[in-house]
Scaffold this motif. Structure first.
Motif, PDB file in Angstrom:
ATOM      1  N   VAL A 238       0.375  14.844  10.873  1.00 18.19           N
ATOM      2  CA  VAL A 238       1.472  14.422   9.992  1.00 18.19           C
ATOM      3  C   VAL A 238       2.788  15.020  10.464  1.00 18.19           C
ATOM      4  CG1 VAL A 238       2.428  14.703   7.673  1.00 18.19           C
ATOM      5  CG2 VAL A 238       0.052  13.967   7.964  1.00 18.19           C
ATOM      6  N   ASN A 239       2.801  16.325  10.706  1.00 19.11           N
ATOM      7  CA  ASN A 239       4.044  16.969  11.127  1.00 19.11           C
ATOM      8  C   ASN A 239       4.522  16.441  12.477  1.00 19.11           C
ATOM      9  OD1 ASN A 239       4.313  18.514   8.840  1.00 19.11           O
ATOM     10  ND2 ASN A 239       3.411  20.355   9.707  1.00 19.11           N
ATOM     11  N   ALA A 240       3.580  16.196  13.384  1.00 20.27           N
ATOM     12  CA  ALA A 240       3.960  15.687  14.707  1.00 20.27           C
ATOM     13  C   ALA A 240       4.540  14.285  14.614  1.00 20.27           C
ATOM     14  CB  ALA A 240       2.748  15.697  15.634  1.00 20.27           C
ATOM     15  N   ALA A 241       3.968  13.436  13.769  1.00 21.42           N
ATOM     16  CA  ALA A 241       4.450  12.053  13.639  1.00 21.42           C
ATOM     17  C   ALA A 241       5.846  12.013  13.033  1.00 21.42           C
ATOM     18  CB  ALA A 241       3.480  11.230  12.798  1.00 21.42           C
ATOM     19  N   PHE A 242       6.061  12.775  11.980  1.00 17.65           N
ATOM     20  CA  PHE A 242       7.396  12.802  11.375  1.00 17.65           C
ATOM     21  C   PHE A 242       8.422  13.390  12.339  1.00 17.65           C
ATOM     22  CE2 PHE A 242       5.336  12.490   7.077  1.00 17.65           C
ATOM     23  CZ  PHE A 242       6.044  11.388   6.640  1.00 17.65           C
TER      24      PHE A 242
ATOM     25  N   GLU B 143       0.830  -1.209   0.000  1.00 17.22           N
ATOM     26  CA  GLU B 143       0.000   0.000   0.000  1.00 17.22           C
ATOM     27  C   GLU B 143       0.863   1.257   0.000  1.00 17.22           C
ATOM     28  OE1 GLU B 143      -0.204  -2.459   2.128  1.00 17.22           O
ATOM     29  OE2 GLU B 143      -2.243  -3.297   2.068  1.00 17.22           O
ATOM     30  N   GLU B 144       1.981   1.194   0.743  1.00 16.46           N
ATOM     31  CA  GLU B 144       2.863   2.355   0.809  1.00 16.46           C
ATOM     32  C   GLU B 144       3.593   2.561  -0.509  1.00 16.46           C
ATOM     33  OE1 GLU B 144       5.148   5.644   2.014  1.00 16.46           O
ATOM     34  OE2 GLU B 144       3.169   4.852   2.493  1.00 16.46           O
ATOM     35  N   LEU B 145       3.997   1.481  -1.173  1.00 18.69           N
ATOM     36  CA  LEU B 145       4.638   1.621  -2.482  1.00 18.69           C
ATOM     37  C   LEU B 145       3.671   2.258  -3.479  1.00 18.69           C
ATOM     38  CD1 LEU B 145       6.547  -1.786  -2.751  1.00 18.69           C
ATOM     39  CD2 LEU B 145       7.463   0.449  -2.090  1.00 18.69           C
ATOM     40  N   ALA B 146       2.402   1.859  -3.418  1.00 18.78           N
ATOM     41  CA  ALA B 146       1.396   2.454  -4.296  1.00 18.78           C
ATOM     42  C   ALA B 146       1.206   3.933  -3.966  1.00 18.78           C
ATOM     43  CB  ALA B 146       0.076   1.706  -4.171  1.00 18.78           C
ATOM     44  N   ARG B 147       1.226   4.276  -2.670  1.00 14.97           N
ATOM     45  CA  ARG B 147       1.087   5.678  -2.267  1.00 14.97           C
ATOM     46  C   ARG B 147       2.270   6.493  -2.777  1.00 14.97           C
ATOM     47  NH1 ARG B 147       2.696   9.565   0.796  1.00 14.97           N
ATOM     48  NH2 ARG B 147       4.430   8.344   1.625  1.00 14.97           N
ATOM     49  N   LEU B 148       3.470   5.926  -2.670  1.00 15.61           N
ATOM     50  CA  LEU B 148       4.657   6.629  -3.149  1.00 15.61           C
ATOM     51  C   LEU B 148       4.586   6.873  -4.651  1.00 15.61           C
ATOM     52  CD1 LEU B 148       7.450   4.842  -1.095  1.00 15.61           C
ATOM     53  CD2 LEU B 148       6.681   7.209  -0.834  1.00 15.61           C
ATOM     54  N   ASP B 149       4.089   5.909  -5.398  1.00 15.38           N
ATOM     55  CA  ASP B 149       3.941   6.093  -6.845  1.00 15.38           C
ATOM     56  C   ASP B 149       2.942   7.205  -7.148  1.00 15.38           C
ATOM     57  OD1 ASP B 149       5.813   4.271  -7.694  1.00 15.38           O
ATOM     58  OD2 ASP B 149       4.378   2.640  -8.008  1.00 15.38           O
TER      59      ASP B 149
ATOM     60  N   LYS C  36      -2.956   7.494   6.959  1.00 14.67           N
ATOM     61  CA  LYS C  36      -3.127   6.058   7.159  1.00 14.67           C
ATOM     62  C   LYS C  36      -1.779   5.348   7.242  1.00 14.67           C
ATOM     63  CE  LYS C  36      -7.775   5.589   5.209  1.00 14.67           C
ATOM     64  NZ  LYS C  36      -8.601   5.000   4.115  1.00 14.67           N
ATOM     65  N   SER C  37      -0.814   5.773   6.421  1.00 15.97           N
ATOM     66  CA  SER C  37       0.516   5.166   6.495  1.00 15.97           C
ATOM     67  C   SER C  37       1.208   5.500   7.810  1.00 15.97           C
ATOM     68  CB  SER C  37       1.377   5.644   5.322  1.00 15.97           C
ATOM     69  OG  SER C  37       0.950   5.062   4.108  1.00 15.97           O
ATOM     70  N   LEU C  38       0.885   6.677   8.353  1.00 17.84           N
ATOM     71  CA  LEU C  38       1.511   7.117   9.597  1.00 17.84           C
ATOM     72  C   LEU C  38       0.787   6.636  10.849  1.00 17.84           C
ATOM     73  CD1 LEU C  38       2.471  10.826   8.781  1.00 17.84           C
ATOM     74  CD2 LEU C  38       4.053   8.959   9.280  1.00 17.84           C
ATOM     75  N   ALA C  39      -0.348   5.977  10.673  1.00 21.22           N
ATOM     76  CA  ALA C  39      -1.149   5.579  11.837  1.00 21.22           C
ATOM     77  C   ALA C  39      -0.337   4.818  12.890  1.00 21.22           C
ATOM     78  CB  ALA C  39      -2.364   4.772  11.389  1.00 21.22           C
ATOM     79  N   PRO C  40       0.505   3.844  12.505  1.00 21.16           N
ATOM     80  CA  PRO C  40       1.307   3.161  13.528  1.00 21.16           C
ATOM     81  C   PRO C  40       2.228   4.105  14.296  1.00 21.16           C
ATOM     82  CG  PRO C  40       1.291   1.887  11.493  1.00 21.16           C
ATOM     83  CD  PRO C  40       0.689   3.227  11.171  1.00 21.16           C
ATOM     84  N   ALA C  41       2.824   5.080  13.604  1.00 19.99           N
ATOM     85  CA  ALA C  41       3.700   6.036  14.273  1.00 19.99           C
ATOM     86  C   ALA C  41       2.909   6.969  15.182  1.00 19.99           C
ATOM     87  CB  ALA C  41       4.482   6.841  13.241  1.00 19.99           C
ATOM     88  N   ILE C  42       1.721   7.380  14.732  1.00 25.07           N
ATOM     89  CA  ILE C  42       0.873   8.246  15.557  1.00 25.07           C
ATOM     90  C   ILE C  42       0.519   7.542  16.863  1.00 25.07           C
ATOM     91  CG2 ILE C  42      -1.433   9.295  15.687  1.00 25.07           C
ATOM     92  CD1 ILE C  42      -1.167   9.837  12.651  1.00 25.07           C
ATOM     93  N   GLU C  43       0.236   6.241  16.762  1.00 25.20           N
ATOM     94  CA  GLU C  43      -0.068   5.449  17.958  1.00 25.20           C
ATOM     95  C   GLU C  43       1.193   5.240  18.801  1.00 25.20           C
ATOM     96  OE1 GLU C  43      -2.894   4.307  20.101  1.00 25.20           O
ATOM     97  OE2 GLU C  43      -3.604   3.789  18.093  1.00 25.20           O
ATOM     98  N   LYS C  44       2.285   4.877  18.135  1.00 23.98           N
ATOM     99  CA  LYS C  44       3.535   4.558  18.834  1.00 23.98           C
ATOM    100  C   LYS C  44       4.038   5.726  19.675  1.00 23.98           C
ATOM    101  CE  LYS C  44       8.412   3.456  17.825  1.00 23.98           C
ATOM    102  NZ  LYS C  44       9.379   3.128  16.742  1.00 23.98           N
ATOM    103  N   TYR C  45       3.963   6.930  19.145  1.00 26.28           N
ATOM    104  CA  TYR C  45       4.513   8.087  19.837  1.00 26.28           C
ATOM    105  C   TYR C  45       3.481   8.814  20.699  1.00 26.28           C
ATOM    106  CZ  TYR C  45       8.537   7.332  16.812  1.00 26.28           C
ATOM    107  OH  TYR C  45       9.620   6.773  16.178  1.00 26.28           O
TER     108      TYR C  45
ATOM    109  N   LEU D 163     -10.224   7.493  10.593  1.00 29.58           N
ATOM    110  CA  LEU D 163      -9.496   7.560   9.326  1.00 29.58           C
ATOM    111  C   LEU D 163     -10.297   7.011   8.151  1.00 29.58           C
ATOM    112  CD1 LEU D 163      -5.846   6.609  10.409  1.00 29.58           C
ATOM    113  CD2 LEU D 163      -6.843   8.878  10.062  1.00 29.58           C
ATOM    114  N   ASP D 164     -11.267   6.155   8.414  1.00 24.72           N
ATOM    115  CA  ASP D 164     -12.087   5.609   7.323  1.00 24.72           C
ATOM    116  C   ASP D 164     -12.985   6.672   6.700  1.00 24.72           C
ATOM    117  OD1 ASP D 164     -10.978   3.118   7.643  1.00 24.72           O
ATOM    118  OD2 ASP D 164     -12.602   2.347   8.892  1.00 24.72           O
ATOM    119  N   THR D 165     -13.278   7.727   7.444  1.00 34.51           N
ATOM    120  CA  THR D 165     -14.182   8.770   6.931  1.00 34.51           C
ATOM    121  C   THR D 165     -13.507  10.129   6.792  1.00 34.51           C
ATOM    122  OG1 THR D 165     -14.939   9.354   9.175  1.00 34.51           O
ATOM    123  CG2 THR D 165     -16.148   7.612   8.003  1.00 34.51           C
ATOM    124  N   ILE D 166     -12.234  10.229   7.159  1.00 33.25           N
ATOM    125  CA  ILE D 166     -11.605  11.549   7.220  1.00 33.25           C
ATOM    126  C   ILE D 166     -11.486  12.203   5.846  1.00 33.25           C
ATOM    127  CG2 ILE D 166      -9.184  10.776   7.028  1.00 33.25           C
ATOM    128  CD1 ILE D 166      -8.601  12.823   9.327  1.00 33.25           C
TER     129      ILE D 166
END
Length: 270
Positions: free
Chosen positions: A166-170, A12-18, A220-229, A239-242
Protein backbone atom coordinates in the motif's frame (compact mmCIF):
# COMPACT_ATOMS: atom_id res chain seq x y z
CA UNK A 1 -4.74 20.58 -10.80
CA UNK A 2 -4.91 18.00 -8.02
CA UNK A 3 -2.90 14.80 -8.43
CA UNK A 4 -4.61 11.71 -9.85
CA UNK A 5 -6.76 9.86 -7.36
CA UNK A 6 -5.01 6.52 -7.79
CA UNK A 7 -7.88 4.51 -6.29
CA UNK A 8 -10.37 5.59 -8.94
CA UNK A 9 -14.11 6.21 -8.60
CA UNK A 10 -15.69 2.87 -9.48
CA UNK A 11 -18.82 1.81 -7.60
CA UNK A 12 -16.70 -0.61 -5.54
CA UNK A 13 -14.36 2.21 -4.57
CA UNK A 14 -17.23 4.49 -3.53
CA UNK A 15 -18.52 1.68 -1.31
CA UNK A 16 -15.01 1.22 0.15
CA UNK A 17 -14.78 4.95 0.86
CA UNK A 18 -18.11 4.86 2.68
CA UNK A 19 -16.91 1.91 4.76
CA UNK A 20 -13.65 3.70 5.54
CA UNK A 21 -15.60 6.81 6.52
CA UNK A 22 -17.50 4.81 9.13
CA UNK A 23 -14.19 3.60 10.57
CA UNK A 24 -12.91 7.15 11.07
CA UNK A 25 -16.23 8.83 11.87
CA UNK A 26 -15.62 9.09 15.63
CA UNK A 27 -12.10 10.54 15.38
CA UNK A 28 -13.35 12.99 12.76
CA UNK A 29 -16.17 14.13 15.07
CA UNK A 30 -13.64 14.60 17.86
CA UNK A 31 -11.34 16.61 15.58
CA UNK A 32 -14.23 18.89 14.55
CA UNK A 33 -14.99 19.54 18.22
CA UNK A 34 -11.35 20.19 19.15
CA UNK A 35 -10.96 22.61 16.25
CA UNK A 36 -14.02 24.54 17.44
CA UNK A 37 -16.29 23.93 14.47
CA UNK A 38 -19.82 24.49 15.69
CA UNK A 39 -23.28 26.04 15.24
CA UNK A 40 -23.82 28.77 12.69
CA UNK A 41 -20.46 28.46 10.94
CA UNK A 42 -19.96 28.50 7.18
CA UNK A 43 -17.52 25.69 6.36
CA UNK A 44 -15.66 24.70 3.22
CA UNK A 45 -15.15 20.93 2.84
CA UNK A 46 -12.21 20.19 0.54
CA UNK A 47 -12.33 17.11 -1.69
CA UNK A 48 -15.73 16.23 -0.29
CA UNK A 49 -15.80 12.86 -2.08
CA UNK A 50 -18.76 10.75 -1.02
CA UNK A 51 -19.97 13.53 1.27
CA UNK A 52 -19.40 11.85 4.61
CA UNK A 53 -17.32 14.70 6.05
CA UNK A 54 -19.80 17.27 4.72
CA UNK A 55 -22.61 15.45 6.53
CA UNK A 56 -20.67 15.41 9.81
CA UNK A 57 -19.90 19.12 9.47
CA UNK A 58 -23.54 19.85 8.58
CA UNK A 59 -24.57 18.23 11.84
CA UNK A 60 -21.98 20.27 13.77
CA UNK A 61 -22.96 23.65 12.29
CA UNK A 62 -26.70 23.02 12.46
CA UNK A 63 -29.45 24.59 10.41
CA UNK A 64 -28.04 28.08 10.93
CA UNK A 65 -24.74 27.02 9.37
CA UNK A 66 -23.74 26.04 5.85
CA UNK A 67 -21.35 23.52 4.29
CA UNK A 68 -19.81 23.95 0.87
CA UNK A 69 -18.40 20.68 -0.48
CA UNK A 70 -15.88 20.92 -3.32
CA UNK A 71 -14.65 18.10 -5.54
CA UNK A 72 -13.44 17.74 -9.12
CA UNK A 73 -15.34 14.50 -9.80
CA UNK A 74 -18.94 14.98 -11.00
CA UNK A 75 -19.70 11.33 -10.24
CA UNK A 76 -18.84 11.55 -6.55
CA UNK A 77 -20.63 14.89 -6.21
CA UNK A 78 -23.80 13.35 -7.62
CA UNK A 79 -23.36 10.44 -5.20
CA UNK A 80 -22.85 12.81 -2.25
CA UNK A 81 -25.80 15.02 -3.23
CA UNK A 82 -28.02 11.94 -3.36
CA UNK A 83 -27.10 11.15 0.25
CA UNK A 84 -28.08 14.63 1.34
CA UNK A 85 -31.42 14.34 -0.43
CA UNK A 86 -32.09 10.91 1.05
CA UNK A 87 -31.30 12.13 4.57
CA UNK A 88 -33.14 15.42 4.28
CA UNK A 89 -29.99 17.48 4.79
CA UNK A 90 -30.53 20.97 3.37
CA UNK A 91 -27.55 22.98 4.63
CA UNK A 92 -24.99 21.39 2.28
CA UNK A 93 -24.32 22.41 -1.29
CA UNK A 94 -21.70 21.10 -3.67
CA UNK A 95 -19.41 22.77 -6.19
CA UNK A 96 -17.57 21.07 -9.05
CA UNK A 97 -14.06 22.54 -8.90
CA UNK A 98 -10.40 21.67 -8.49
CA UNK A 99 -9.41 21.98 -4.83
CA UNK A 100 -5.87 22.91 -5.89
CA UNK A 101 -7.09 26.21 -7.37
CA UNK A 102 -10.52 26.85 -5.83
CA UNK A 103 -11.34 29.99 -3.84
CA UNK A 104 -14.84 30.45 -2.35
CA UNK A 105 -16.89 33.42 -3.50
CA UNK A 106 -17.32 34.61 0.08
CA UNK A 107 -15.16 34.19 3.21
CA UNK A 108 -15.77 31.11 5.34
CA UNK A 109 -15.45 30.45 9.05
CA UNK A 110 -13.63 27.14 8.65
CA UNK A 111 -11.91 24.96 6.09
CA UNK A 112 -11.89 21.19 6.57
CA UNK A 113 -9.94 18.74 4.45
CA UNK A 114 -9.86 15.03 5.23
CA UNK A 115 -7.61 12.72 3.18
CA UNK A 116 -7.18 15.33 0.44
CA UNK A 117 -3.86 17.09 1.12
CA UNK A 118 -1.75 14.19 -0.13
CA UNK A 119 -3.33 14.69 -3.56
CA UNK A 120 -2.44 18.38 -3.83
CA UNK A 121 0.50 19.25 -6.10
CA UNK A 122 1.49 22.10 -3.76
CA UNK A 123 -0.01 21.63 -0.30
CA UNK A 124 1.51 24.75 1.21
CA UNK A 125 0.29 27.02 -1.60
CA UNK A 126 -3.23 25.61 -1.39
CA UNK A 127 -3.41 25.97 2.39
CA UNK A 128 -1.99 29.51 2.19
CA UNK A 129 -4.61 30.51 -0.39
CA UNK A 130 -7.46 29.05 1.66
CA UNK A 131 -6.22 30.60 4.89
CA UNK A 132 -6.75 33.86 3.04
CA UNK A 133 -10.39 32.87 2.46
CA UNK A 134 -11.05 32.53 6.20
CA UNK A 135 -12.80 35.14 8.26
CA UNK A 136 -10.68 36.56 11.12
CA UNK A 137 -10.44 33.90 13.81
CA UNK A 138 -11.43 31.19 11.34
CA UNK A 139 -9.95 27.71 11.61
CA UNK A 140 -8.22 25.40 9.14
CA UNK A 141 -8.53 21.70 9.99
CA UNK A 142 -6.55 19.07 8.09
CA UNK A 143 -6.89 15.32 8.65
CA UNK A 144 -4.52 12.87 7.00
CA UNK A 145 -3.35 9.31 7.50
CA UNK A 146 -0.05 8.01 8.72
CA UNK A 147 -0.11 4.56 7.12
CA UNK A 148 3.36 3.81 8.45
CA UNK A 149 1.49 3.01 11.65
CA UNK A 150 -0.37 0.08 10.08
CA UNK A 151 0.76 -3.25 11.49
CA UNK A 152 -0.37 -6.19 13.50
CA UNK A 153 0.79 -6.54 17.07
CA UNK A 154 2.65 -8.85 17.25
CA UNK A 155 3.75 -8.62 13.59
CA UNK A 156 2.34 -11.12 11.10
CA UNK A 157 3.84 -11.58 7.62
CA UNK A 158 0.82 -10.95 5.40
CA UNK A 159 -0.17 -7.72 7.15
CA UNK A 160 3.44 -6.53 6.85
CA UNK A 161 3.41 -7.37 3.15
CA UNK A 162 0.08 -5.57 2.68
CA UNK A 163 1.29 -2.41 4.42
CA UNK A 164 4.47 -2.31 2.32
CA UNK A 165 2.49 -2.74 -0.91
CA UNK A 166 0.00 0.00 0.00
CA UNK A 167 2.69 2.49 0.98
CA UNK A 168 4.77 1.69 -2.10
CA UNK A 169 1.80 2.13 -4.47
CA UNK A 170 0.75 5.47 -3.02
CA UNK A 171 4.35 6.71 -2.97
CA UNK A 172 4.91 5.65 -6.58
CA UNK A 173 1.79 7.58 -7.60
CA UNK A 174 3.10 10.69 -5.82
CA UNK A 175 0.32 10.66 -3.23
CA UNK A 176 1.87 9.21 -0.04
CA UNK A 177 -0.53 8.45 2.77
CA UNK A 178 2.14 9.15 5.38
CA UNK A 179 1.92 12.94 5.54
CA UNK A 180 -0.20 13.12 8.69
CA UNK A 181 2.73 13.76 11.08
CA UNK A 182 3.94 16.58 8.80
CA UNK A 183 0.71 18.58 8.71
CA UNK A 184 1.96 20.99 11.36
CA UNK A 185 4.86 21.97 9.12
CA UNK A 186 2.47 22.45 6.18
CA UNK A 187 0.27 24.79 8.23
CA UNK A 188 3.27 26.75 9.54
CA UNK A 189 4.80 27.18 6.09
CA UNK A 190 1.41 28.37 4.81
CA UNK A 191 1.37 31.11 7.43
CA UNK A 192 -0.70 29.60 10.23
CA UNK A 193 0.52 30.11 13.78
CA UNK A 194 0.63 27.61 16.62
CA UNK A 195 -0.93 24.58 14.87
CA UNK A 196 -2.21 21.83 17.14
CA UNK A 197 -1.71 18.15 16.22
CA UNK A 198 -3.29 15.00 17.57
CA UNK A 199 -2.96 11.44 16.30
CA UNK A 200 -6.04 9.24 16.66
CA UNK A 201 -5.31 5.51 16.57
CA UNK A 202 -7.77 2.65 16.15
CA UNK A 203 -7.41 -1.09 16.77
CA UNK A 204 -9.27 -4.12 15.48
CA UNK A 205 -9.43 -7.88 15.96
CA UNK A 206 -8.80 -10.41 13.19
CA UNK A 207 -12.50 -10.77 12.43
CA UNK A 208 -13.47 -7.11 12.72
CA UNK A 209 -14.55 -5.28 9.57
CA UNK A 210 -11.95 -2.60 10.31
CA UNK A 211 -9.11 -5.14 10.31
CA UNK A 212 -8.03 -7.44 7.47
CA UNK A 213 -11.09 -6.59 5.33
CA UNK A 214 -10.13 -2.91 5.34
CA UNK A 215 -6.53 -3.54 4.27
CA UNK A 216 -7.66 -6.09 1.67
CA UNK A 217 -10.13 -3.61 0.14
CA UNK A 218 -7.39 -1.01 -0.22
CA UNK A 219 -5.06 -3.55 -1.83
CA UNK A 220 -7.72 -4.55 -4.34
CA UNK A 221 -8.40 -0.92 -5.24
CA UNK A 222 -4.66 -0.36 -5.63
CA UNK A 223 -4.07 -3.47 -7.74
CA UNK A 224 -3.91 -1.51 -11.04
CA UNK A 225 -1.35 0.89 -9.54
CA UNK A 226 0.69 -1.97 -8.07
CA UNK A 227 0.84 -3.50 -11.55
CA UNK A 228 1.38 -0.17 -13.33
CA UNK A 229 4.38 0.84 -11.24
CA UNK A 230 5.96 -2.61 -11.25
CA UNK A 231 5.72 -2.98 -7.49
CA UNK A 232 4.58 -6.61 -7.59
CA UNK A 233 3.03 -9.21 -9.86
CA UNK A 234 -0.61 -8.85 -8.81
CA UNK A 235 -1.75 -12.42 -9.65
CA UNK A 236 1.02 -13.77 -7.40
CA UNK A 237 -0.36 -11.82 -4.43
CA UNK A 238 -3.45 -14.01 -4.15
CA UNK A 239 -5.76 -11.10 -3.39
CA UNK A 240 -8.79 -13.41 -3.39
CA UNK A 241 -7.43 -15.20 -0.31
CA UNK A 242 -5.28 -12.54 1.35
CA UNK A 243 -7.97 -11.44 3.80
CA UNK A 244 -8.42 -14.99 5.10
CA UNK A 245 -4.67 -15.42 5.41
CA UNK A 246 -4.29 -12.18 7.36
CA UNK A 247 -7.08 -13.20 9.73
CA UNK A 248 -5.72 -16.72 10.22
CA UNK A 249 -2.23 -15.42 11.00
CA UNK A 250 -3.65 -12.89 13.46
CA UNK A 251 -5.68 -15.55 15.27
CA UNK A 252 -2.69 -17.88 15.49
CA UNK A 253 -0.49 -15.12 16.90
CA UNK A 254 -3.17 -13.55 19.10
CA UNK A 255 -2.50 -10.36 17.15
CA UNK A 256 -4.36 -7.06 17.06
CA UNK A 257 -4.66 -5.10 13.81
CA UNK A 258 -3.37 -1.52 14.22
CA UNK A 259 -5.24 0.85 11.91
CA UNK A 260 -3.72 3.86 10.14
CA UNK A 261 -3.27 6.79 12.47
CA UNK A 262 -5.60 9.64 11.56
CA UNK A 263 -3.68 12.83 12.32
CA UNK A 264 -5.70 15.99 12.96
CA UNK A 265 -3.96 19.35 12.66
CA UNK A 266 -5.72 22.67 13.13
CA UNK A 267 -4.83 26.33 13.43
CA UNK A 268 -6.74 29.60 13.66
CA UNK A 269 -6.32 32.62 11.45
CA UNK A 270 -4.94 35.53 13.44
Amino acid sequence: MAEEYVLGHRAEELARLDSQAKTIERPTRLALQLAGIGPGMRVLDLGTGTGEVALLVAEAVGEAGEVLGVDQSPDVLEYAAGKCRDRGVTNVRFVLADVATYVPDEPVDAVVGRLVHSYLPDRVATVRRLLGALNPGGVYLALEYDTDAVRSAPPTPTVEQGRELVNAAFAAAGTPQTIGPHLGNVLREAGATDPQLLGLQGYAGPDDADGPPMLTAVLKSLAPAIEKYGIADVPSLGLDTIQDRMAAEARAAGAVFVLPTLVAAWARKG
